[in-house]
Design a protein around this motif. Structure first.
Motif, PDB file in Angstrom:
ATOM      1  N   VAL A 235      17.049  41.074  26.615  1.00 24.71           N
ATOM      2  CA  VAL A 235      15.608  41.350  26.648  1.00 24.71           C
ATOM      3  C   VAL A 235      14.977  41.183  25.274  1.00 24.71           C
ATOM      4  O   VAL A 235      13.790  40.877  25.169  1.00 24.71           O
ATOM      5  CB  VAL A 235      15.295  42.761  27.216  1.00 24.71           C
ATOM      6  CG1 VAL A 235      15.655  42.846  28.679  1.00 24.71           C
ATOM      7  CG2 VAL A 235      15.963  43.859  26.413  1.00 24.71           C
ATOM      8  N   THR A 236      15.773  41.352  24.201  1.00 22.06           N
ATOM      9  CA  THR A 236      15.214  41.115  22.872  1.00 22.06           C
ATOM     10  C   THR A 236      15.229  39.638  22.515  1.00 22.06           C
ATOM     11  O   THR A 236      14.242  39.101  22.005  1.00 22.06           O
ATOM     12  CB  THR A 236      15.991  41.911  21.804  1.00 22.06           C
ATOM     13  OG1 THR A 236      17.388  41.620  21.918  1.00 22.06           O
ATOM     14  CG2 THR A 236      15.779  43.381  21.968  1.00 22.06           C
ATOM     15  N   LEU A 237      16.348  38.965  22.805  1.00 21.67           N
ATOM     16  CA  LEU A 237      16.486  37.564  22.411  1.00 21.67           C
ATOM     17  C   LEU A 237      15.582  36.655  23.226  1.00 21.67           C
ATOM     18  O   LEU A 237      14.870  35.807  22.684  1.00 21.67           O
ATOM     19  CB  LEU A 237      17.943  37.123  22.562  1.00 21.67           C
ATOM     20  CG  LEU A 237      18.262  35.668  22.197  1.00 21.67           C
ATOM     21  CD1 LEU A 237      17.920  35.391  20.735  1.00 21.67           C
ATOM     22  CD2 LEU A 237      19.725  35.365  22.468  1.00 21.67           C
ATOM     23  N   PHE A 238      15.584  36.829  24.539  1.00 22.08           N
ATOM     24  CA  PHE A 238      14.830  35.929  25.410  1.00 22.08           C
ATOM     25  C   PHE A 238      13.518  36.543  25.908  1.00 22.08           C
ATOM     26  O   PHE A 238      12.570  35.815  26.197  1.00 22.08           O
ATOM     27  CB  PHE A 238      15.684  35.534  26.621  1.00 22.08           C
ATOM     28  CG  PHE A 238      16.962  34.838  26.245  1.00 22.08           C
ATOM     29  CD1 PHE A 238      16.941  33.597  25.622  1.00 22.08           C
ATOM     30  CD2 PHE A 238      18.192  35.417  26.499  1.00 22.08           C
ATOM     31  CE1 PHE A 238      18.123  32.952  25.263  1.00 22.08           C
ATOM     32  CE2 PHE A 238      19.382  34.784  26.148  1.00 22.08           C
ATOM     33  CZ  PHE A 238      19.347  33.546  25.523  1.00 22.08           C
ATOM     34  N   GLY A 239      13.474  37.855  26.019  1.00 23.88           N
ATOM     35  CA  GLY A 239      12.266  38.517  26.526  1.00 23.88           C
ATOM     36  C   GLY A 239      11.365  39.069  25.450  1.00 23.88           C
ATOM     37  O   GLY A 239      10.281  39.569  25.739  1.00 23.88           O
ATOM     38  N   HIS A 240      11.813  38.958  24.172  1.00 25.47           N
ATOM     39  CA  HIS A 240      11.019  39.410  23.021  1.00 25.47           C
ATOM     40  C   HIS A 240      10.572  40.866  23.177  1.00 25.47           C
ATOM     41  O   HIS A 240       9.444  41.233  22.829  1.00 25.47           O
ATOM     42  CB  HIS A 240       9.817  38.489  22.819  1.00 25.47           C
ATOM     43  CG  HIS A 240      10.180  37.043  22.733  1.00 25.47           C
ATOM     44  ND1 HIS A 240      10.877  36.509  21.666  1.00 25.47           N
ATOM     45  CD2 HIS A 240      10.000  36.018  23.618  1.00 25.47           C
ATOM     46  CE1 HIS A 240      11.084  35.217  21.879  1.00 25.47           C
ATOM     47  NE2 HIS A 240      10.576  34.899  23.051  1.00 25.47           N
ATOM     48  N   ALA A 241      11.471  41.687  23.714  1.00 23.59           N
ATOM     49  CA  ALA A 241      11.167  43.096  23.936  1.00 23.59           C
ATOM     50  C   ALA A 241      11.191  43.874  22.634  1.00 23.59           C
ATOM     51  O   ALA A 241      11.884  43.510  21.676  1.00 23.59           O
ATOM     52  CB  ALA A 241      12.166  43.701  24.918  1.00 23.59           C
ATOM     53  N   THR A 242      10.439  44.952  22.609  1.00 28.26           N
ATOM     54  CA  THR A 242      10.516  45.951  21.555  1.00 28.26           C
ATOM     55  C   THR A 242      11.382  47.090  22.076  1.00 28.26           C
ATOM     56  O   THR A 242      11.192  47.553  23.197  1.00 28.26           O
ATOM     57  CB  THR A 242       9.114  46.482  21.212  1.00 28.26           C
ATOM     58  OG1 THR A 242       8.274  45.381  20.865  1.00 28.26           O
ATOM     59  CG2 THR A 242       9.173  47.451  20.052  1.00 28.26           C
TER      60      THR A 242
END
Length: 281
Positions: A235-242
């Motif tokens: 979610v951080t790498l591909f979804g740019h989540a915080t």
């Protein structure tokens, strides 16, 4: 709460201020995060520095045991040193029967609200009894975040119990029954469900699945650390989540960031921990 801005606004509105024992605050990202959280007013930092890192960790545990700190935070110190102190020093901070587990919270662009999940970092393959505790802890955190009746999804690759290939899935049904009987307080728990049907009303409708989760999960319980960790990083790498993450189970929440975490992630992790403060039951 739909995002982390609403979380920090809530902390300020409720005049919440937690005393945080910060162990070895020598790195710039920890110092920046702690300074920002103190400026926001929801923490009072207790900076613990010592040339002997073990001594610093033990001093932090002592502060909690003496009722002088409401939270712990790891600075520039190996995780194993601070965890050893939390688990063992002078009786430690993990009461008998409690479980040390990781809980993450993600704000994913395009997703309508914060999404909690466990466990991406601590327990390799939870037993049935450990999974029950994970459900209990994450529901308590949801309640602290103002979610009156959190929807908790027990994650699997399908919606079918498969005792032969996935021996943990029959236990999901027992946990669902426990929730229905009120064991965890106000909540809706269902599973097995896959990730997409858990978080997409359209997917659940297309599949014709009838579930109280209704494609609107607040929290996800992953079956093992591999699935949880892949989700956490995807979610951080591909979804740019915080992201924010904390450890639950000890008498106080623990912020245990990785060396690669940004000041923003550490700041938000402090905010997430501050919603609970000391002595989460």
């Amino acid at each position: 709460m739909k995002n982390f801005d609403e979380l920090t606004t809530h902390l300020r509105a409720q005049h919440i201020c937690r005393r945080v024992a910060v162990v070895s605050p020598r790195d710039a990202s920890t110092i920046e995060a702690v300074h920002r959280a103190a400026q926001e007013g929801f923490i009072t930092p207790l900076m613990i520095e010592d040339d002997n890192l073990q001594t610093a960790a033990e001093r932090a545990v002592t502060l909690v045991q003496e009722g002088q700190a409401d939270m712990l935070m790891k600075g520039l110190i190996p995780s194993e040193i601070i965890l050893k102190a939390i688990l063992r020093y002078n009786g430690g901070l993990l009461p008998e029967g409690r479980l040390l587990t990781h809980v993450g919270c993600a704000h994913i662009p395009g997703h309508p609200k914060l999404l909690l999940y466990t466990d991406a970092a601590v327990i390799p393959f939870p037993t049935h009894e450990q999974r029950i505790e994970q459900v209990k802890y994450i529901i308590q955190l949801c309640h602290a975040l103002g979610i009156e009746q959190p929807r908790v999804s027990l994650i699997h690759c399908s919606e079918e119990v498969d005792e032969r290939h996935f021996p943990y899935t029959p236990g999901y049904r027992e946990i669902v029954k426990m929730a229905q009987d009120g064991v965890f307080g106000p909540c809706l728990v269902d599973g097995p469900l896959d990730l997409k049907t858990s978080c997409s009303p359209e997917s659940m409708q297309v599949k014709g699945i009838h579930s109280p989760i209704a494609g609107n999960a607040d929290a996800l319980i992953f079956p093992n650390i591999e699935t949880g960790n892949v989700f956490h990083k995807a979610v951080t790498l591909f979804g740019h989540a915080t992201l924010a993450s904390i450890l639950l189970g000890p008498t106080v929440p623990v912020v245990l960031p990785s060396r690669a975490d940004t000041p923003e992630t550490k700041f938000l992790s402090l905010a997430l921990a501050a919603t609970l403060g000391a002595n989460p039951e």
